[in-house]
Motif scaffolding. Structure first.
Motif, PDB file in Angstrom:
ATOM      1  N   GLY A 184       0.792  -1.223   0.000  1.00  0.00           N
ATOM      2  CA  GLY A 184       0.000   0.000   0.000  1.00  0.00           C
ATOM      3  C   GLY A 184       0.821   1.267   0.000  1.00  0.00           C
ATOM      4  O   GLY A 184       0.378   2.301  -0.501  1.00  0.00           O
ATOM      5  N   SER A 185       2.019   1.204   0.543  1.00  0.00           N
ATOM      6  CA  SER A 185       2.817   2.428   0.671  1.00  0.00           C
ATOM      7  C   SER A 185       3.931   2.550  -0.363  1.00  0.00           C
ATOM      8  O   SER A 185       4.521   3.623  -0.494  1.00  0.00           O
ATOM      9  N   HIS A 186       4.206   1.507  -1.140  1.00  0.00           N
ATOM     10  CA  HIS A 186       5.366   1.524  -2.037  1.00  0.00           C
ATOM     11  C   HIS A 186       5.314   2.686  -3.039  1.00  0.00           C
ATOM     12  O   HIS A 186       6.309   3.399  -3.214  1.00  0.00           O
ATOM     13  N   ALA A 187       4.184   2.886  -3.687  1.00  0.00           N
ATOM     14  CA  ALA A 187       4.072   3.979  -4.670  1.00  0.00           C
ATOM     15  C   ALA A 187       4.300   5.332  -4.009  1.00  0.00           C
ATOM     16  O   ALA A 187       4.986   6.202  -4.580  1.00  0.00           O
ATOM     17  N   ASN A 188       3.776   5.526  -2.809  1.00  0.00           N
ATOM     18  CA  ASN A 188       3.973   6.793  -2.094  1.00  0.00           C
ATOM     19  C   ASN A 188       5.431   6.979  -1.686  1.00  0.00           C
ATOM     20  O   ASN A 188       5.952   8.092  -1.725  1.00  0.00           O
ATOM     21  N   VAL A 189       6.087   5.897  -1.275  1.00  0.00           N
ATOM     22  CA  VAL A 189       7.505   5.969  -0.916  1.00  0.00           C
ATOM     23  C   VAL A 189       8.300   6.431  -2.130  1.00  0.00           C
ATOM     24  O   VAL A 189       9.154   7.323  -2.024  1.00  0.00           O
ATOM     25  N   LEU A 190       8.024   5.861  -3.288  1.00  0.00           N
ATOM     26  CA  LEU A 190       8.742   6.256  -4.496  1.00  0.00           C
ATOM     27  C   LEU A 190       8.483   7.722  -4.847  1.00  0.00           C
ATOM     28  O   LEU A 190       9.407   8.434  -5.246  1.00  0.00           O
ATOM     29  N   LYS A 191       7.247   8.183  -4.686  1.00  0.00           N
ATOM     30  CA  LYS A 191       6.932   9.592  -4.959  1.00  0.00           C
ATOM     31  C   LYS A 191       7.729  10.514  -4.039  1.00  0.00           C
ATOM     32  O   LYS A 191       8.227  11.559  -4.470  1.00  0.00           O
ATOM     33  N   ILE A 192       7.845  10.131  -2.792  1.00  0.00           N
ATOM     34  CA  ILE A 192       8.601  10.956  -1.841  1.00  0.00           C
ATOM     35  C   ILE A 192      10.082  10.972  -2.213  1.00  0.00           C
ATOM     36  O   ILE A 192      10.724  12.027  -2.200  1.00  0.00           O
ATOM     37  N   ILE A 193      10.633   9.815  -2.570  1.00  0.00           N
ATOM     38  CA  ILE A 193      12.048   9.752  -2.963  1.00  0.00           C
ATOM     39  C   ILE A 193      12.296  10.595  -4.206  1.00  0.00           C
ATOM     40  O   ILE A 193      13.329  11.264  -4.311  1.00  0.00           O
ATOM     41  N   GLU A 194      11.367  10.598  -5.128  1.00  0.00           N
ATOM     42  CA  GLU A 194      11.518  11.328  -6.389  1.00  0.00           C
ATOM     43  C   GLU A 194      11.345  12.838  -6.238  1.00  0.00           C
ATOM     44  O   GLU A 194      11.684  13.598  -7.144  1.00  0.00           O
ATOM     45  N   ARG A 195      10.855  13.267  -5.108  1.00  0.00           N
ATOM     46  CA  ARG A 195      10.574  14.689  -4.870  1.00  0.00           C
ATOM     47  C   ARG A 195      11.864  15.489  -4.903  1.00  0.00           C
ATOM     48  O   ARG A 195      12.889  15.090  -4.344  1.00  0.00           O
ATOM     49  N   GLU A 196      11.810  16.630  -5.530  1.00  0.00           N
ATOM     50  CA  GLU A 196      12.968  17.515  -5.628  1.00  0.00           C
ATOM     51  C   GLU A 196      12.988  18.468  -4.436  1.00  0.00           C
ATOM     52  O   GLU A 196      12.391  19.539  -4.467  1.00  0.00           O
ATOM     53  N   TYR A 197      13.651  18.110  -3.379  1.00  0.00           N
ATOM     54  CA  TYR A 197      13.658  18.913  -2.151  1.00  0.00           C
ATOM     55  C   TYR A 197      14.355  20.238  -2.327  1.00  0.00           C
ATOM     56  O   TYR A 197      13.976  21.239  -1.738  1.00  0.00           O
ATOM     57  N   ASP A 198      15.372  20.273  -3.129  1.00  0.00           N
ATOM     58  CA  ASP A 198      16.141  21.503  -3.289  1.00  0.00           C
ATOM     59  C   ASP A 198      15.354  22.574  -4.040  1.00  0.00           C
ATOM     60  O   ASP A 198      15.710  23.753  -3.997  1.00  0.00           O
ATOM     61  N   ASN A 199      14.294  22.177  -4.727  1.00  0.00           N
ATOM     62  CA  ASN A 199      13.510  23.133  -5.504  1.00  0.00           C
ATOM     63  C   ASN A 199      12.244  23.585  -4.791  1.00  0.00           C
ATOM     64  O   ASN A 199      11.416  24.273  -5.368  1.00  0.00           O
ATOM     65  N   LEU A 200      12.073  23.204  -3.543  1.00  0.00           N
ATOM     66  CA  LEU A 200      10.885  23.620  -2.786  1.00  0.00           C
ATOM     67  C   LEU A 200      11.088  25.037  -2.255  1.00  0.00           C
ATOM     68  O   LEU A 200      12.190  25.465  -1.946  1.00  0.00           O
ATOM     69  N   ASP A 201       9.988  25.739  -2.122  1.00  0.00           N
ATOM     70  CA  ASP A 201      10.053  27.103  -1.563  1.00  0.00           C
ATOM     71  C   ASP A 201      10.325  27.075  -0.095  1.00  0.00           C
ATOM     72  O   ASP A 201       9.941  26.239   0.628  1.00  0.00           O
TER      73      ASP A 201
END
Length: 173
Positions: free
Chosen positions: A156-173
């Motif tokens: 249930g959480s695998h897709a969400n885990v991948l989305k979080i890993i793929e998130r570009e943290y350096d580009n967040l406001d």
């Protein structure tokens, strides 16, 4: 004479002292999980640098560890994932092996290999009594929950885990 595993452990320890890791570095995180996928798929040997980087990443960024919770149910053969995790634990000192030991314990629990799972979990908890996933799995053991609970959670959480890993943290406001 030094055995192959002793040599690998020594190389891993040297690499761990040299590796720098930033959990916000999306490119590194994606590279690490892609390397892990390839190694898992083909049952390859784990290079010392990969072991060191994965061990540090699993300690510093829970999403990398959680990737391993689901990859064996969604993406890759579970037995290959378990072998990968076993190779990690063999090449690491026990403290740095705690994330892999705990995930491997969860896979063993799901396989209804309760005693093997408990043995792995006991090692992990002795090495790091405050490791949250190990404490959760211990509660699961003590409550006698059905093994499918961890499978359902991981799937249930695998897709969400991948989305979080793929998130570009350096580009967040």
């Amino acid at each position: 004479m030094t055995t192959a595993i002793e040599q690998l452990k020594q190389e891993v320890e040297e690499k761990m002292n040299a590796v720098t890791y930033n959990w916000k570095d999306t490119a590194t995180n994606l590279r690490l999980i892609d390397e892990a996928r390839a190694i898992i798929e083909d049952n390859l040997d784990l290079p010392a640098k990969h072991i060191a980087e994965i061990a540090i990443a699993c300690r510093e960024y829970v999403q990398i560890r959680d990737f391993f919770m689901g990859v064996g149910y969604i993406e890759k053969p579970k037995n290959n994932v378990m072998l990968y995790l076993a190779k990690l634990t063999e090449a690491l000192d026990v403290y740095n092996a705690v994330p892999a030991l705990t995930v491997l314990s969860a896979y063993l629990y799901e396989d209804n290999k309760i005693e093997e799972s408990k043995t792995m979990l006991d090692i992990a908890i002795k090495a790091d009594p405050e490791y949250n996933l190990a404490k959760l799995l211990l509660r699961v053991h003590n409550a006698g929950w059905h093994p499918s609970i961890f499978v359902d959670m991981a799937k249930g959480s695998h897709a969400n885990v991948l989305k979080i890993i793929e998130r570009e943290y350096d580009n967040l406001d």
